[in-house]
Design an enzyme around this catalytic site. Structure first.
Site, mmCIF file in Angstrom:
data_model
loop_
_atom_site.group_PDB
_atom_site.id
_atom_site.type_symbol
_atom_site.label_atom_id
_atom_site.label_comp_id
_atom_site.label_asym_id
_atom_site.label_seq_id
_atom_site.Cartn_x
_atom_site.Cartn_y
_atom_site.Cartn_z
ATOM 1 N N ASP A 1 -82.534 57.498 -39.962
ATOM 2 C CA ASP A 1 -81.773 57.828 -41.174
ATOM 3 C C ASP A 1 -82.429 58.969 -41.937
ATOM 4 O OD1 ASP A 1 -79.545 56.215 -41.241
ATOM 5 O OD2 ASP A 1 -80.351 54.776 -42.692
ATOM 6 N N HIS B 1 -76.190 54.009 -36.117
ATOM 7 C CA HIS B 1 -75.055 53.366 -36.788
ATOM 8 C C HIS B 1 -74.007 52.922 -35.779
ATOM 9 C CE1 HIS B 1 -75.599 53.900 -41.243
ATOM 10 N NE2 HIS B 1 -76.682 54.433 -40.739
ATOM 11 N N HIS C 1 -84.650 52.317 -37.627
ATOM 12 C CA HIS C 1 -83.425 52.776 -38.278
ATOM 13 C C HIS C 1 -83.760 53.771 -39.394
ATOM 14 C CE1 HIS C 1 -79.108 52.367 -39.137
ATOM 15 N NE2 HIS C 1 -79.495 52.744 -40.347
ATOM 16 N N ASP D 1 -71.959 58.795 -41.394
ATOM 17 C CA ASP D 1 -72.570 57.624 -40.754
ATOM 18 C C ASP D 1 -72.320 57.582 -39.248
ATOM 19 O OD1 ASP D 1 -73.883 56.418 -42.862
ATOM 20 O OD2 ASP D 1 -72.219 55.087 -43.388
ATOM 21 N N HIS E 1 -69.984 50.761 -42.606
ATOM 22 C CA HIS E 1 -70.914 51.882 -42.396
ATOM 23 C C HIS E 1 -71.359 52.044 -40.944
ATOM 24 C CE1 HIS E 1 -72.008 52.645 -46.771
ATOM 25 N NE2 HIS E 1 -71.332 51.507 -46.840
ATOM 26 N N HIS F 1 -76.640 62.728 -45.607
ATOM 27 C CA HIS F 1 -75.265 62.725 -46.118
ATOM 28 C C HIS F 1 -74.985 63.933 -47.004
ATOM 29 C CE1 HIS F 1 -73.608 58.943 -44.716
ATOM 30 N NE2 HIS F 1 -74.770 58.359 -44.942
ATOM 31 N N ARG G 1 -72.426 49.545 -51.912
ATOM 32 C CA ARG G 1 -72.307 48.511 -50.871
ATOM 33 C C ARG G 1 -73.066 47.232 -51.205
ATOM 34 N NH1 ARG G 1 -75.352 50.595 -45.468
ATOM 35 N NH2 ARG G 1 -74.705 48.551 -44.756
ATOM 36 N N ASP H 1 -73.083 54.274 -50.368
ATOM 37 C CA ASP H 1 -74.327 53.491 -50.283
ATOM 38 C C ASP H 1 -74.677 52.850 -51.622
ATOM 39 O OD1 ASP H 1 -74.982 53.712 -47.614
ATOM 40 O OD2 ASP H 1 -76.125 55.570 -47.905
ATOM 41 N N HIS I 1 -68.445 59.898 -46.583
ATOM 42 C CA HIS I 1 -69.651 59.150 -46.210
ATOM 43 C C HIS I 1 -69.592 58.631 -44.766
ATOM 44 C CE1 HIS I 1 -73.298 56.912 -47.259
ATOM 45 N NE2 HIS I 1 -72.840 55.997 -46.430
ATOM 46 N N TRP J 1 -77.542 56.607 -42.938
ATOM 47 C CA TRP J 1 -78.155 57.930 -42.862
ATOM 48 C C TRP J 1 -78.758 58.161 -44.229
ATOM 49 C CZ3 TRP J 1 -79.370 60.954 -39.265
ATOM 50 C CH2 TRP J 1 -78.591 61.881 -38.608
#
Ligand SMILES: *[C@@H]1O[C@H](CO)[C@@H](O)[C@H](O)[C@H]1NC(C)=O
Ligand SMILES: *[C@@H]1O[C@H](CO)[C@@H](O)[C@H](O)[C@H]1NC(C)=O
Ligand SMILES: *[C@@H]1O[C@H](CO)[C@@H](O)[C@H](O)[C@H]1NC(C)=O
Length: 298
Positions: free
Chosen positions: A171, A144, A167, A138, A78, A24, A66, A63, A134, A19
């Site tokens: 997001d 997701h 995506h 997601d 996620h 978020h 990661r 994020d 988070h 996202w």
């Protein structure tokens, strides 16, 4: 790392970016509008931030780690890659769809448990809090919770004439268009959107459904709770994300008619995620307080 470089990096990776940061941050501000004052005090202490931005400020941390060496272990946390068949049938099978090292459902369970674990150092519990904030966000983003074309990363579409993948549209692009653009001040724009969704939850179009949103929310069963959220998000893949299947959408312009159908779902999912996150953090803080009073009695 700049958002644009994150997008470029994720374009070639097997699964989804999150996202967008904006979604978020908005979810976090909504949650901070609804948590009890005791919950706020607890998390402000744990996160060493006593401003009203204590959740918003950490909402995108997961994020940012990661793709680092330290945070690589969390990459699969996620999302959950539902191997269903949209639009014919949607659905999640945890045993089938969760990867061996985990997925968003087991991650919400794991980090909720770690937050509650008084034997862990405060620094580990703070990390757990950042992950929970988070991942609850997601799991409310439909893509997701979908395997098709790596959560839509492999479906190229047009957004106002420019190439994006599906995506990314879910997001970021839809939410950003909904609020009229966020380039200049994402935190201030997110705060504004969060406050307007908070008003809708308190006394507007979401007031009637907010109690339904908390059905099934159960701290005794974090896996079941998170699986219900993921399943609900996944169902929108069949109805709204890919209503005519993945091939029908490739190369299509999504900035007008598609946007009109998608925007209410994005708005609803962001509002729900924030409201549920507040309830979840309240349950966690209340449990920790009762653990402490038991300890105090010893
Ligand atoms: C709290 O978080 C906000 C948002 O990240 C940040 O701007 C602020 O400096 C933080 N305050 C403290 C005391 O850390
Ligand atoms: C639980 O969290 C720990 C600490 O971050 C991590 O090492 C582990 O892989 C996680 N397990 C699952 C199933 O999410
Ligand atoms: C919101 O819903 C509750 C029931 O959940 C109702 O009692 C209340 O009157 C509603 N408030 C508004 C402003 O719609």
């Amino acid at each position: 790392m700049k958002l644009s470089s994150v997008a470029a990096l994720t374009a070639g990776l097997p699964s989804a970016a999150a996202w967008g940061g904006f979604g978020h941050i908005t979810v976090a501000y909504i949650a901070s509008n609804f948590v009890s004052s005791e919950t706020a005090t607890f998390f402000q202490g744990l996160l060493h931030n006593n401003t009203e931005d204590y959740l918003a400020g950490i909402a995108t941390w997961a994020d940012s780690v990661r793709y680092t060496k330290w945070g690589r272990f969390s990459a699969n946390f996620h999302f959950i890659d539902a191997k269903d068949d949209p639009p014919r049938s949607c659905g999640i099978d945890l045993a089938r769809d969760c990867k061996a090292d985990g997925c968003v459902v087991t991650a919400i369970h794991n980090y909720t448990t770690r937050l509650l674990d008084a034997s862990l150092p405060a620094s580990e519990r703070a990390i757990a809090a950042k992950f929970v904030v988070h991942f609850v966000g997601d799991t409310h983003q439909p893509l997701h919770n979908e395997d098709v074309a790596r959560g839509g990363n492999g479906i190229n579409v047009k957004w106002n004439g420019v190439d994006f993948n599906l995506h990314h549209v879910w997001d970021s692009s839809i939410a950003e268009k909904l609020v009229g653009g966020v380039r200049r001040q994402p935190y201030a724009e997110a705060r504004r959107w969060a406050d307007s969704l908070t008003a809708e939850i308190n006394a507007g179009k979401f007031n009637a459904s907010r109690l339904d949103w908390l059905q099934g929310v159960n701290l005794e069963d974090p896996t079941g709770t998170a699986l219900a959220w993921a399943t609900e998000g996944n169902a929108y893949v069949c109805t709204t994300v890919l209503p005519e299947g993945p091939e029908a959408i490739r190369g299509q312009e999504l900035g007008s008619d598609y946007y009109e159908a998608a925007a209410p779902v994005v708005e609803l999912q962001v509002a729900k995620a924030g409201y549920r996150l507040a309830a979840w953090l309240d349950l966690i803080a209340a449990r920790i307080k009762s653990q402490q009073s038991v300890m105090g009695d010893l």
